[in-house]
Write a protein that holds these residues in place. Structure first.
Motif, PDB file in Angstrom:
ATOM      1  N   GLY A   6      26.355   5.407  32.604  1.00 35.30           N
ATOM      2  CA  GLY A   6      26.597   5.302  31.173  1.00 35.30           C
ATOM      3  C   GLY A   6      27.890   4.547  30.929  1.00 35.30           C
ATOM      4  O   GLY A   6      28.899   4.813  31.579  1.00 35.30           O
ATOM      5  N   CYS A   7      27.847   3.602  30.000  1.00 35.38           N
ATOM      6  CA  CYS A   7      29.019   2.792  29.672  1.00 35.38           C
ATOM      7  C   CYS A   7      29.348   2.939  28.192  1.00 35.38           C
ATOM      8  O   CYS A   7      28.473   3.216  27.378  1.00 35.38           O
ATOM      9  N   GLY A   8      30.628   2.723  27.870  1.00 33.97           N
ATOM     10  CA  GLY A   8      31.048   2.748  26.475  1.00 33.97           C
ATOM     11  C   GLY A   8      32.400   3.397  26.306  1.00 33.97           C
ATOM     12  O   GLY A   8      33.042   3.820  27.265  1.00 33.97           O
ATOM     13  N   ASN A   9      32.817   3.462  25.054  1.00 37.93           N
ATOM     14  CA  ASN A   9      34.127   3.985  24.683  1.00 37.93           C
ATOM     15  C   ASN A   9      33.934   5.207  23.786  1.00 37.93           C
ATOM     16  O   ASN A   9      33.428   5.086  22.671  1.00 37.93           O
ATOM     17  N   LEU A  10      34.351   6.378  24.280  1.00 46.09           N
ATOM     18  CA  LEU A  10      34.179   7.630  23.527  1.00 46.09           C
ATOM     19  C   LEU A  10      34.938   7.667  22.203  1.00 46.09           C
ATOM     20  O   LEU A  10      34.665   8.520  21.368  1.00 46.09           O
ATOM     21  N   ASN A  11      35.885   6.778  22.012  1.00 44.11           N
ATOM     22  CA  ASN A  11      36.702   6.781  20.795  1.00 44.11           C
ATOM     23  C   ASN A  11      36.199   5.816  19.729  1.00 44.11           C
ATOM     24  O   ASN A  11      36.850   5.644  18.714  1.00 44.11           O
TER      25      ASN A  11
END
Length: 153
Positions: A6-11
């Motif tokens: 899983g990729c991405g930015n939690l913010n």
């Protein structure tokens, strides 16, 4: 071995969708172990994607997309369609998962997954925030269920 990343930015609201699905899969596998499956939350670290994928036969990447399509749309794309060699840079933040696919294949040859699938979920909101939009949450639930079904067959 199947590796799911899983990729991405939690913010950044919906940009977190890949990470959130990976974390849910990790929780699922803690309760329902599958010895041939590993799941990683690689955030925005393309280099980590390359190294975590090494040695697997199959790779699934999950991330948000911003293409102008209908928010919540889910695209299942063969990894070879998205591979791209990176431009020369001294900044590892510029090395994304699409670069990791091309570089990993070039560096690791047969020790890199030949079967790569990318799930892209169209974002509705990429602003600062900690929650998925309802339409993206619904799509995340569908992708999660599809992956759990794949693990159990």
């Amino acid at each position: 071995m199947l590796t799911i990343i899983g990729c991405g930015n939690l913010n950044r609201s919906d940009d977190a969708v890949g990470v959130i699905i990976a974390q849910r899969l990790q929780q699922y596998l803690a309760q329902n172990p599958h010895t041939h499956v590993q799941v990683y939350d690689c955030g925005t670290a393309g280099m980590e994607v390359m190294f975590q994928a090494r040695g697997s036969q199959e790779l699934i990447i999950i991330d948000a997309s911003s293409t102008g399509s209908e928010p919540g749309a889910v695209f299942q794309v063969p990894g070879q369609e998205l591979e791209a060699l990176p431009e020369p840079s001294y900044n590892l933040h510029d090395f994304r998962w699409d670069h990791a696919l091309a570089a990993g294949r070039k560096i690791f040859n047969q020790d890199f997954p030949q079967q790569v699938t990318v799930y892209l979920i169209e974002a509705a909101n990429l602003n600062l925030g900690l929650e998925l939009s309802p339409v993206v949450q619904n799509s995340a639930d569908l992708v999660f269920q599809e992956l759990v079904s794949k693990l159990n067959h």
